[in-house]
Scaffold this motif. Sequence first.
Motif, PDB file in Angstrom:
ATOM      1  N   VAL A 314      34.891  59.473 -11.488  1.00  0.00           N
ATOM      2  CA  VAL A 314      34.767  59.910  -9.397  1.00  0.00           C
ATOM      3  C   VAL A 314      34.510  60.838  -9.608  1.00  0.00           C
ATOM      4  O   VAL A 314      33.969  61.071  -8.119  1.00  0.00           O
ATOM      5  CB  VAL A 314      36.288  59.565 -10.052  1.00  0.00           C
ATOM      6  CG1 VAL A 314      37.554  60.481  -8.646  1.00  0.00           C
ATOM      7  CG2 VAL A 314      37.375  58.435 -10.553  1.00  0.00           C
ATOM      8  N   ALA A 315      34.003  62.431  -9.788  1.00  0.00           N
ATOM      9  CA  ALA A 315      33.589  62.573  -9.345  1.00  0.00           C
ATOM     10  C   ALA A 315      32.135  63.042  -8.896  1.00  0.00           C
ATOM     11  O   ALA A 315      32.416  63.357  -7.590  1.00  0.00           O
ATOM     12  CB  ALA A 315      33.580  64.334 -10.515  1.00  0.00           C
ATOM     13  N   ALA A 316      31.525  62.223  -9.386  1.00  0.00           N
ATOM     14  CA  ALA A 316      29.517  61.476  -8.857  1.00  0.00           C
ATOM     15  C   ALA A 316      30.683  60.524  -7.759  1.00  0.00           C
ATOM     16  O   ALA A 316      29.744  61.241  -6.683  1.00  0.00           O
ATOM     17  CB  ALA A 316      29.486  60.715  -9.637  1.00  0.00           C
ATOM     18  N   GLY A 317      30.763  60.338  -7.591  1.00  0.00           N
ATOM     19  CA  GLY A 317      31.009  59.088  -6.552  1.00  0.00           C
ATOM     20  C   GLY A 317      31.997  60.157  -4.959  1.00  0.00           C
ATOM     21  O   GLY A 317      31.684  59.945  -3.916  1.00  0.00           O
ATOM     22  N   LEU A 318      33.196  61.116  -5.514  1.00  0.00           N
ATOM     23  CA  LEU A 318      33.013  61.745  -4.276  1.00  0.00           C
ATOM     24  C   LEU A 318      32.400  62.728  -3.812  1.00  0.00           C
ATOM     25  O   LEU A 318      32.083  63.239  -2.639  1.00  0.00           O
ATOM     26  CB  LEU A 318      34.228  62.749  -4.782  1.00  0.00           C
ATOM     27  CG  LEU A 318      35.761  62.296  -5.062  1.00  0.00           C
ATOM     28  CD1 LEU A 318      36.287  62.562  -5.858  1.00  0.00           C
ATOM     29  CD2 LEU A 318      35.854  61.810  -3.537  1.00  0.00           C
ATOM     30  N   THR A 319      31.676  63.468  -4.829  1.00  0.00           N
ATOM     31  CA  THR A 319      30.204  64.147  -4.824  1.00  0.00           C
ATOM     32  C   THR A 319      28.731  63.754  -3.957  1.00  0.00           C
ATOM     33  O   THR A 319      28.756  63.831  -3.239  1.00  0.00           O
ATOM     34  CB  THR A 319      29.195  64.519  -6.144  1.00  0.00           C
ATOM     35  OG1 THR A 319      30.472  65.322  -6.469  1.00  0.00           O
ATOM     36  CG2 THR A 319      28.176  66.246  -5.661  1.00  0.00           C
ATOM     37  N   LEU A 320      28.519  62.465  -4.110  1.00  0.00           N
ATOM     38  CA  LEU A 320      27.439  61.428  -2.839  1.00  0.00           C
ATOM     39  C   LEU A 320      28.323  61.370  -2.124  1.00  0.00           C
ATOM     40  O   LEU A 320      27.443  61.347  -1.153  1.00  0.00           O
ATOM     41  CB  LEU A 320      27.630  60.616  -4.233  1.00  0.00           C
ATOM     42  CG  LEU A 320      26.694  60.740  -5.495  1.00  0.00           C
ATOM     43  CD1 LEU A 320      26.448  59.250  -5.904  1.00  0.00           C
ATOM     44  CD2 LEU A 320      25.319  60.648  -5.063  1.00  0.00           C
ATOM     45  N   LEU A 321      29.656  61.181  -1.727  1.00  0.00           N
ATOM     46  CA  LEU A 321      30.004  61.009  -0.060  1.00  0.00           C
ATOM     47  C   LEU A 321      29.605  62.355   0.266  1.00  0.00           C
ATOM     48  O   LEU A 321      29.734  61.997   1.510  1.00  0.00           O
ATOM     49  CB  LEU A 321      31.641  60.544  -0.804  1.00  0.00           C
ATOM     50  CG  LEU A 321      32.156  60.576   0.923  1.00  0.00           C
ATOM     51  CD1 LEU A 321      31.897  59.679   1.921  1.00  0.00           C
ATOM     52  CD2 LEU A 321      33.933  60.600   1.052  1.00  0.00           C
ATOM     53  N   ALA A 322      29.755  63.495   0.232  1.00  0.00           N
ATOM     54  CA  ALA A 322      29.855  64.569   0.364  1.00  0.00           C
ATOM     55  C   ALA A 322      28.018  64.904   0.411  1.00  0.00           C
ATOM     56  O   ALA A 322      28.177  65.619   1.508  1.00  0.00           O
ATOM     57  CB  ALA A 322      30.525  66.261  -0.572  1.00  0.00           C
ATOM     58  N   ALA A 323      27.996  64.704   0.066  1.00  0.00           N
ATOM     59  CA  ALA A 323      26.345  64.451   0.261  1.00  0.00           C
ATOM     60  C   ALA A 323      25.454  63.520   1.656  1.00  0.00           C
ATOM     61  O   ALA A 323      25.025  64.407   2.681  1.00  0.00           O
ATOM     62  CB  ALA A 323      25.497  64.472  -1.193  1.00  0.00           C
ATOM     63  N   GLY A 324      26.167  62.436   1.189  1.00  0.00           N
ATOM     64  CA  GLY A 324      25.946  61.474   2.692  1.00  0.00           C
ATOM     65  C   GLY A 324      26.272  62.447   4.077  1.00  0.00           C
ATOM     66  O   GLY A 324      25.957  62.470   4.779  1.00  0.00           O
ATOM     67  N   ILE A 325      27.837  62.792   3.864  1.00  0.00           N
ATOM     68  CA  ILE A 325      27.695  63.127   4.872  1.00  0.00           C
ATOM     69  C   ILE A 325      27.453  64.413   5.598  1.00  0.00           C
ATOM     70  O   ILE A 325      27.183  65.076   6.810  1.00  0.00           O
ATOM     71  CB  ILE A 325      29.548  63.927   5.270  1.00  0.00           C
ATOM     72  CG1 ILE A 325      30.706  62.570   4.869  1.00  0.00           C
ATOM     73  CG2 ILE A 325      30.196  64.235   5.969  1.00  0.00           C
ATOM     74  CD1 ILE A 325      31.980  63.088   4.144  1.00  0.00           C
ATOM     75  N   VAL A 326      27.619  65.843   4.899  1.00  0.00           N
ATOM     76  CA  VAL A 326      26.352  66.580   5.282  1.00  0.00           C
ATOM     77  C   VAL A 326      24.947  66.567   5.430  1.00  0.00           C
ATOM     78  O   VAL A 326      24.367  66.727   6.694  1.00  0.00           O
ATOM     79  CB  VAL A 326      26.372  67.710   3.963  1.00  0.00           C
ATOM     80  CG1 VAL A 326      25.627  68.631   3.872  1.00  0.00           C
ATOM     81  CG2 VAL A 326      27.842  68.176   2.897  1.00  0.00           C
ATOM     82  N   ALA A 327      24.259  65.524   4.756  1.00  0.00           N
ATOM     83  CA  ALA A 327      22.628  64.814   5.658  1.00  0.00           C
ATOM     84  C   ALA A 327      23.167  64.587   6.828  1.00  0.00           C
ATOM     85  O   ALA A 327      22.057  64.920   7.432  1.00  0.00           O
ATOM     86  CB  ALA A 327      22.724  64.004   4.259  1.00  0.00           C
ATOM     87  N   ALA A 328      24.202  63.401   6.873  1.00  0.00           N
ATOM     88  CA  ALA A 328      24.290  63.008   8.190  1.00  0.00           C
ATOM     89  C   ALA A 328      24.205  64.052   9.119  1.00  0.00           C
ATOM     90  O   ALA A 328      24.099  63.900  11.013  1.00  0.00           O
ATOM     91  CB  ALA A 328      25.475  62.002   8.106  1.00  0.00           C
ATOM     92  N   THR A 329      25.349  65.207   9.120  1.00  0.00           N
ATOM     93  CA  THR A 329      25.892  65.367   9.879  1.00  0.00           C
ATOM     94  C   THR A 329      24.436  67.070  10.126  1.00  0.00           C
ATOM     95  O   THR A 329      24.846  67.980  11.463  1.00  0.00           O
ATOM     96  CB  THR A 329      27.141  66.638   9.768  1.00  0.00           C
ATOM     97  OG1 THR A 329      26.880  67.040   8.807  1.00  0.00           O
ATOM     98  CG2 THR A 329      27.416  64.954  10.318  1.00  0.00           C
ATOM     99  N   ALA A 330      23.487  66.985   9.458  1.00  0.00           N
ATOM    100  CA  ALA A 330      22.685  68.428   9.363  1.00  0.00           C
ATOM    101  C   ALA A 330      21.584  68.406  11.201  1.00  0.00           C
ATOM    102  O   ALA A 330      21.308  67.190  11.275  1.00  0.00           O
ATOM    103  CB  ALA A 330      21.824  68.299   8.001  1.00  0.00           C
TER     104      ALA A 330
END
Length: 432
Positions: A314-330
């Motif tokens: 579950v932690a993997a899924g949440l961390t990857l979601l955070a990665a996608g959001i941070v990359a998209a808004t960079a």
Amino acid sequence: MQRISEHLVQSYALSPERRHALYRRTLVVVIVSQIFGGAGLAAGVTVGALLAQQMLGTAGLAGLPAALFTLGSAGAALLVGRISQRRGRRIGLAAGFVTGGVGAAGVVLAAITNNVIMLFIALLIYGAGTATNLQARYAGTDLAPARRRATAVSMAMVSTTLGAVAGPNLVTPMGAFATSLGIPALAGPFLLAAAAYTLAGVVLFFWLRPDPLLLATAIYAQDQAAAAAFPNTPSRPAEPVVNSRGVTVGTTVMVLTQIAMVAIMTMTPVHMQSHGRGLTEVGVVIGIHIGFMYLPSLVTGMLVDKLGRVPMAVAAGLTLLAAGIVAATAPAHSMTQLMIALALLGLGWNFGLISGTALIVDATPIETRAKTQGSIDVLIALAGATGGAMSGVIVAGTSYAVLSLAGGILSLLLIPVVIWSQRSAPTRMENS
């Protein structure tokens, strides 16, 4: 299956101390090979897309190298798994790494001759090193107690960090070295990969003795024979029967994390270069990403063993979601935010791979474990190939931000899968 002498099997079967000492020595050999393997892996990740873009003259197909070497790793994963089951980890892993080295040398030759067809073929062969680098993580679990399996996986993986982080940061020096030899600069890292993969294979071939998988299988067979002959004699706990739910969940966790990670990682160098970033800066970002793919492994393994496989998935899924959001808004000019995004991307992949691997090992018996692991790694490789191939198309049709968000949202599918796995989950039998 290749056999180990009965005397050798007896000597380890009757001595838990000797077996534990061999387990530790096996980990050391795997760790050394993974240092070299990590350096070989880094070449394709860092400059594969850029080399294809240079040779093909378009960014739309820049994801093709990742697709090709992950597709090649699919076939190699199947072969390495089957060879390992029949001949042992030593032969299977050594053959896979040396084949990857041959593929890396082929990429260099393709760049020299500007031969696109040769490049594609060489990238397929180079994928054998990628597959073997992943499958080496299983070698540490063959003699590991059940309560230490995730930790054993993590110890094999964390050693990859040394080579994997060094590789991207050697892009500029290797490019200069290649140029001095009359070779295109972007082919320089593949020179390093050819040497590194070959050395990894040599280390395993000469020092992974006795073979951990063959020995573990022989000890298990001996225990079964003794239990049949003397049913009232206490013995070590039995290996698990195949747990299809555990296999399904472990596979799904690793497949989804692989798609999300490969898609975003593949297009990050192209995105950076399109905004004026040089190879050195690309190397730093990818180096951080690969570092977070492997460096947290030792802590991750202990967390997976102590907190459980499911919470870490579950932690993997949440961390990857955070990665996608941070990359998209960079912002285009923000190196810092891209470094954070790629660090989170690597960390989420790390959580998913180690928890998924532990689920697979728990759910498979020793007699078929290597073959099953190879088959599952085929799916992981195909998932990576899909992510790599589609990433360039998505970015060309939309944007890097859309790709990043899509990868993050996809990873959330991990959560319903692992929740389903907890409903009427079958009881598992484990090794001591």
